[in-house]
Design a protein around this motif. Structure first.
Motif, short mmCIF file in Angstrom:
data_model
loop_
_atom_site.label_atom_id
_atom_site.label_comp_id
_atom_site.label_asym_id
_atom_site.label_seq_id
_atom_site.Cartn_x
_atom_site.Cartn_y
_atom_site.Cartn_z
N THR A 1 -6.89 -0.93 -4.30
CA THR A 1 -6.89 -2.27 -3.71
C THR A 1 -6.86 -3.30 -4.84
O THR A 1 -7.70 -3.26 -5.75
CB THR A 1 -8.12 -2.50 -2.84
N THR A 2 -5.89 -4.19 -4.81
CA THR A 2 -5.80 -5.26 -5.80
C THR A 2 -6.15 -6.58 -5.12
O THR A 2 -5.82 -6.80 -3.96
CB THR A 2 -4.39 -5.35 -6.39
N ASP A 3 -6.83 -7.46 -5.86
CA ASP A 3 -7.27 -8.73 -5.27
C ASP A 3 -6.34 -9.89 -5.60
O ASP A 3 -6.65 -11.04 -5.30
CB ASP A 3 -8.71 -9.06 -5.71
N GLN A 4 -5.21 -9.58 -6.22
CA GLN A 4 -4.22 -10.62 -6.51
C GLN A 4 -2.83 -10.01 -6.56
O GLN A 4 -2.67 -8.80 -6.75
CB GLN A 4 -4.53 -11.30 -7.84
N ASP A 5 -1.82 -10.85 -6.35
CA ASP A 5 -0.44 -10.38 -6.48
C ASP A 5 -0.17 -10.00 -7.93
O ASP A 5 -0.71 -10.62 -8.85
CB ASP A 5 0.54 -11.49 -6.07
N ILE A 6 0.64 -8.97 -8.11
CA ILE A 6 1.02 -8.54 -9.46
C ILE A 6 2.54 -8.59 -9.58
O ILE A 6 3.25 -7.96 -8.78
CB ILE A 6 0.51 -7.11 -9.75
N ASP A 7 3.02 -9.34 -10.55
CA ASP A 7 4.46 -9.41 -10.83
C ASP A 7 4.64 -9.26 -12.33
O ASP A 7 4.47 -10.22 -13.09
CB ASP A 7 5.04 -10.74 -10.35
N ASP A 8 4.96 -8.05 -12.76
CA ASP A 8 5.09 -7.77 -14.18
C ASP A 8 6.43 -7.08 -14.42
O ASP A 8 6.61 -5.91 -14.09
CB ASP A 8 3.94 -6.87 -14.65
N ASP A 9 7.39 -7.83 -14.95
CA ASP A 9 8.71 -7.27 -15.20
C ASP A 9 8.68 -6.22 -16.30
O ASP A 9 9.52 -5.32 -16.33
CB ASP A 9 9.69 -8.39 -15.59
N ASP A 10 7.72 -6.32 -17.23
CA ASP A 10 7.64 -5.36 -18.33
C ASP A 10 7.25 -3.97 -17.82
O ASP A 10 7.79 -2.96 -18.27
CB ASP A 10 6.63 -5.83 -19.38
N SER A 11 6.28 -3.91 -16.90
CA SER A 11 5.87 -2.60 -16.36
C SER A 11 6.63 -2.25 -15.08
O SER A 11 6.43 -1.19 -14.51
CB SER A 11 4.37 -2.60 -16.07
N HIS A 12 7.49 -3.19 -14.62
CA HIS A 12 8.30 -3.00 -13.40
C HIS A 12 7.40 -2.84 -12.18
O HIS A 12 7.74 -2.10 -11.25
CB HIS A 12 9.22 -1.79 -13.54
N LEU A 13 6.28 -3.56 -12.17
CA LEU A 13 5.36 -3.48 -11.04
C LEU A 13 5.31 -4.81 -10.30
O LEU A 13 5.07 -5.86 -10.90
CB LEU A 13 3.95 -3.11 -11.51
N HIS A 14 5.54 -4.74 -8.99
CA HIS A 14 5.47 -5.92 -8.14
C HIS A 14 4.71 -5.53 -6.88
O HIS A 14 5.23 -4.81 -6.02
CB HIS A 14 6.88 -6.43 -7.81
N LEU A 15 3.47 -5.98 -6.79
CA LEU A 15 2.59 -5.63 -5.67
C LEU A 15 1.94 -6.88 -5.11
O LEU A 15 1.51 -7.76 -5.86
CB LEU A 15 1.48 -4.67 -6.13
N LYS A 16 1.88 -6.96 -3.79
CA LYS A 16 1.12 -8.02 -3.16
C LYS A 16 -0.36 -7.63 -3.18
O LYS A 16 -0.71 -6.44 -3.22
CB LYS A 16 1.58 -8.21 -1.71
N ALA A 17 -1.22 -8.62 -3.16
CA ALA A 17 -2.65 -8.34 -3.09
C ALA A 17 -2.95 -7.53 -1.83
O ALA A 17 -2.36 -7.77 -0.77
CB ALA A 17 -3.44 -9.66 -3.08
#
Length: 345
Positions: free
Chosen positions: A204-220
């Motif tokens: 469970t993440t408590d914030q959106d994650i947008d990281d082009d370097d790790s290629h991870l894009h997840l909504k909180a």
């Protein structure tokens, strides 16, 4: 029925029994052979490094075992334990390269955790050491002979780059004054395979994650991740917080707790196929000290930790502050850092 008919039937029964016996014997031989091959395969997966011999006696002392921990009647060791766990970003091999490891000519230890298991082995503390911490890197022996020079104000993760596991252990011991009883290193592909073998991991993440370097894009929110996505989460730093290594450490600690919960929820002993796939994933990309470089030793360690549940595992980060010489680096915050390490001795 004539005597000849009875003799023929008796002969057929004997042949059938003999055939059944041979089939059973063959199945047993095959099972034993398969089990033997599986053990040999898993055991040969593990790479060992003789850290004790390389470092000699110039190390922090081992803690005095408690009477309970040293009792000869104890079926398994119960004493306190300190293990240095490193995550390597090596690009050694096609799988690691495909997952985005570091330079093909070397590797870094982008994840470093000191795992302290309490006496009795029912509680543990995991201390993360930020890779960007500036430290005095001690002189380390090299496999090729000679040793590295002492380096002042060096980044912590450079120890692994210049001297491998031996220098990583020596550097951790020099800044903590805590003896590392064991060393465990897993690379990118091994981590991803472990998550996949467990059927994924829920975080469970408590914030959106947008990281082009790790290629991870997840909504909180709550997500069930496969191995590749879980690895991206462990590597993410630019899409969260201030983009520093401290934000990534928080995600890694969340992931470790989730993995422990997944392992606890997965009854591997009732599913030999899954048990084998998980063990193959773990051992296939594992480097340890010579005290853990066999399946028997790893199983003994695992068995001694069976009373350790995820809710009894605390995760903390070594206290740090911004380095006076470089705002993009950190140094140990004193006296808080020393007090933390003192609690683990």
């Amino acid at each position: 029925m004539t005597g000849d008919d009875e003799d023929r039937r008796t002969g057929r029964r004997r042949r059938l029994l003999k055939a059944a016996g041979l089939t059973l014997a063959g199945a047993l031989v095959l099972a034993v052979g398969t089990a033997g091959w599986a053990y040999w395969h898993l055991n040969s997966n593990i790479k060992g490094v003789d850290i004790n011999s390389a470092l000699g006696d110039d190390r922090p002392p081992r803690p005095t075992p408690s009477p309970t921990a040293s009792a000869s009647t104890a079926p398994l060791p119960t004493g306190a334990l300190n293990i240095l766990v490193l995550g390597s970003d090596s690009r050694s091999g096609k799988e690691n390269k495909a997952l985005g490891g570091g330079s093909s000519t070397g590797a870094r230890s982008d994840t470093a955790m000191v795992v302290h298991v309490d006496a009795g082995r029912t509680g543990a503390t995991i201390v993360s050491i930020p890779r960007d911490t500036l430290v005095t890197r001690p002189s380390c022996p090299l496999k090729s002979g000679g040793s590295t020079a002492v380096a002042y104000g060096a980044m912590f993760n450079s120890a692994y780059s210049v001297g491998g596991p031996v220098c990583a252990v020596k550097t951790v011991e020099s800044i903590t004054d805590v003896r590392m009883d064991h060393y465990i290193e897993i690379d990118f592909s091994g981590f991803a395979k472990l998550v996949n073998a467990l059927g994924g991991v829920t975080v469970t993440t408590d914030q959106d994650i947008d990281d082009d370097d790790s290629h991870l894009h997840l909504k909180a929110g709550t997500h069930h991740l496969d191995g590749k996505t879980a690895l991206a989460l462990a590597r993410t730093r630019h899409g969260i917080g201030d983009g520093s290594d401290l934000g990534r450490i928080g995600l890694q600690q969340t992931l470790v707790k989730a993995l422990l919960e997944q392992i606890s929820a997965t009854n591997l002993l009732t599913n030999p196929t899954k048990l084998y796939s998980v063990t193959d994933a773990i051992t296939g990309s594992l480097t340890t000290d010579t005290g853990l470089d066999s399946l028997t030793e790893l199983m003994s360690l695992g068995e001694s930790l069976k009373g350790l549940s995820s809710d009894q595992v605390k995760t903390v980060t070594m206290p740090v502050v911004a380095a006076p010489s470089d705002p993009n680096r950190v140094v140990a915050k004193e006296p808080a850092a020393s007090a933390l390490w003192e609690s683990l001795r």
